[in-house]
Write a protein that holds these residues in place. Structure first.
Motif, PDB file in Angstrom:
ATOM      1  N   VAL A 214      52.892  60.568   3.386  1.00 55.37           N
ATOM      2  CA  VAL A 214      51.767  61.153   3.686  1.00 55.37           C
ATOM      3  C   VAL A 214      51.200  61.728   2.271  1.00 55.37           C
TER       4      VAL A 214
ATOM      5  N   GLU B  37      63.814  62.638   8.405  1.00 58.38           N
ATOM      6  CA  GLU B  37      62.752  61.865   8.884  1.00 58.38           C
ATOM      7  C   GLU B  37      61.389  62.478   8.884  1.00 58.38           C
TER       8      GLU B  37
ATOM      9  N   GLY C  55      55.714  54.936   6.959  1.00 60.84           N
ATOM     10  CA  GLY C  55      55.797  56.187   7.727  1.00 60.84           C
ATOM     11  C   GLY C  55      55.417  55.944   9.291  1.00 60.84           C
ATOM     12  N   TYR C  56      54.344  55.342   9.711  1.00 51.66           N
ATOM     13  CA  TYR C  56      53.873  54.990  10.985  1.00 51.66           C
ATOM     14  C   TYR C  56      55.212  54.371  11.614  1.00 51.66           C
ATOM     15  N   GLN C  57      55.739  53.213  11.148  1.00 48.36           N
ATOM     16  CA  GLN C  57      56.845  52.385  11.683  1.00 48.36           C
ATOM     17  C   GLN C  57      58.052  53.412  11.793  1.00 48.36           C
TER      18      GLN C  57
ATOM     19  N   LEU D 241      52.210  54.191   3.888  1.00 46.85           N
ATOM     20  CA  LEU D 241      51.477  54.804   5.347  1.00 46.85           C
ATOM     21  C   LEU D 241      52.115  53.978   6.435  1.00 46.85           C
ATOM     22  N   GLU D 242      52.307  52.625   6.342  1.00 44.13           N
ATOM     23  CA  GLU D 242      52.808  51.741   7.407  1.00 44.13           C
ATOM     24  C   GLU D 242      54.097  51.984   7.515  1.00 44.13           C
TER      25      GLU D 242
ATOM     26  N   SER E 171      48.910  52.073   0.912  1.00 45.82           N
ATOM     27  CA  SER E 171      48.669  51.706   2.233  1.00 45.82           C
ATOM     28  C   SER E 171      50.260  51.183   3.022  1.00 45.82           C
TER      29      SER E 171
ATOM     30  N   GLU F  42      60.413  57.567  17.875  1.00 47.10           N
ATOM     31  CA  GLU F  42      60.145  58.073  19.244  1.00 47.10           C
ATOM     32  C   GLU F  42      60.852  57.072  20.283  1.00 47.10           C
TER      33      GLU F  42
ATOM     34  N   ALA G 274      58.130  56.773  12.435  1.00 51.43           N
ATOM     35  CA  ALA G 274      57.653  57.534  13.279  1.00 51.43           C
ATOM     36  C   ALA G 274      57.749  56.921  14.714  1.00 51.43           C
ATOM     37  N   VAL G 275      57.483  55.560  14.792  1.00 54.47           N
ATOM     38  CA  VAL G 275      57.319  54.881  16.104  1.00 54.47           C
ATOM     39  C   VAL G 275      59.016  54.444  16.355  1.00 54.47           C
TER      40      VAL G 275
ATOM     41  N   GLN H 297      58.415  61.411   6.513  1.00 55.28           N
ATOM     42  CA  GLN H 297      57.080  61.390   7.064  1.00 55.28           C
ATOM     43  C   GLN H 297      56.021  62.427   5.991  1.00 55.28           C
TER      44      GLN H 297
END
Length: 228
Positions: free
Chosen positions: A14, A6, A135-137, A132-133, A129, A143, A139-140, A10
């Motif tokens: 990016v 993961e 990758g952010y998902q 990036l979304e 875009s 976590e 990461a969330v 990410q």
């Protein structure tokens, strides 16, 4: 193992977003900046390929029962990598055509070419875009999974501590029960011995009395012997 994958994932998201943005800017830059931008994109494409290789190695080390999801994601990333390389080639071709037109003074279908470039750039930006979304998902979600694992470990620790306390209490109760049973067995043995003696006295009273009478006679004999 999945955490390393993961992390590479990410970084890849990016990096590909940056590449997409730069590819879209290539046709609009001045000649000198275009050359520098093309060289930069080529370098970043190599970095993206290296990331894909690292991710592929990580997937191979994942157990077979959990490998399917990661393999599917790898296929998607490889397709995306192929699409970036194709877009980069088109961008370089457009750049070469633009340089040729500038040298030859041919403005030809410049308006339509610009319109096509704008459409391509819009598509690239939308894909960047979305990456990036994604990758952010990821990461969330990572976590959240980590937080849930910490909470589960905390609950398990509390259960283990309670189990240890119950075990200590059980050991203490067993010790008390053992001492009580030992005392009861001793009292029962004493009572049984007393009862047995009483039964003998009831069943053989003469034998008991004769044994009692013999004791003082032997004692008197001992005294008489001492006097002599």
């Amino acid at each position: 193992m999945s955490s390393d994958f993961e992390g590479y994932e990410q970084d890849f998201a990016v990096l590909t977003a940056e590449i997409t943005n730069k590819i879209a800017r290539v046709p609009r830059l001045p000649p000198d900046e275009k050359k520098q931008m093309v060289a930069n994109v080529e370098k970043q494409l190599e970095e993206a390929k290296e990331l894909l290789e690292q991710m592929d190695l990580e997937v191979r080390e994942i157990p077979p029962q959990s490998r399917g999801m990661y393999s599917s994601r790898m296929r998607s990333y490889k397709q995306e990598m192929g699409k970036l390389e194709t877009d980069f080639k088109r961008s370089r071709i457009a750049y070469s055509d633009e340089v040729r037109n500038e040298l030859l003074g041919d403005d030809g279908n410049s308006s339509e070419n610009q319109r096509a470039h704008l459409l391509d750039n819009t598509g690239r930006l939308e894909r960047a875009s979305r990456r990036l979304e994604a990758g952010y998902q990821i990461a969330v979600e990572t976590e959240q999974i980590g937080q849930e694992m910490l909470e589960n470990l905390s609950h398990d620790r509390e259960k283990i501590q309670r189990a240890r306390e119950r075990l200590r209490e059980t050991d203490a109760n067993l010790g008390k029960s053992s001492r009580v049973l030992t005392g009861m067995l001793r009292r029962l043995a004493s009572l049984m011995e007393t009862k047995w003696l009483q039964q003998i006295q009831v069943q053989h009273p003469h034998t008991t009395q004769s044994r009692r009478l013999r004791i003082p006679s032997k004692t008197s004999e001992i005294h008489s012997t001492r006097l002599i």
